[in-house]
Design a protein around this motif. Structure first.
Motif: not given
Length: 138
Positions: A95-112
């Protein structure tokens, strides 16, 4: 350094994570509407797969993730539900901004992602492992 605006990367989550996170977002609507909306938007754009079909390189609940934010030092955390969060032990809530940004990403992916203060950040997943934390065992 401000990250460029770019399209959010494709993410994948399991059916179980989708169900639990949808319920969590709904339960937080009254108390933390911005958080609930942010989490709901992330999981609503995800491709949903069966719990047995997800790649071990994808961040899901209980994953241990090494990432770098804004090209600074890397951090390693385990993604957990709010009740199990303890930053001193490296357990970060979904539920933190970083935590919700991380969910579902895979190694090598980038998100703003945008912090509560409005500042934009760039986060890149370096490594994902699926060692389940004892606090997450069912």
């Amino acid at each position: 350094m401000q990250p460029r605006n770019r399209r959010k990367p494709a993410i994948t989550i399991t059916e179980t994570d989708y169900d639990r996170l949808s319920n969590l977002a709904a339960a937080r609507t009254q108390r933390s509407p911005e958080l609930a909306i942010s989490l709901a938007e992330e999981i609503d754009r995800a491709r949903i797969v069966s719990d047995t079909a997800i790649s071990p390189s994808i961040v899901r609940m209980g994953s241990t993730v090494t990432y770098v934010a804004d090209n600074k030092d890397s951090k390693t955390v385990t993604l957990v539900y709010p009740v199990d969060a303890n930053i001193e032990d490296g357990r970060i809530s979904v539920t933190t901004p970083v935590g919700s940004a991380l969910i579902g990403l895979k190694a090598g992916q980038t998100i703003d992602w945008t912090a509560p203060n409005g500042q934009r950040h760039e986060l890149k997943v370096l490594e994902v492992s699926q060692t389940k934390h004892p606090a997450l065992a069912e």
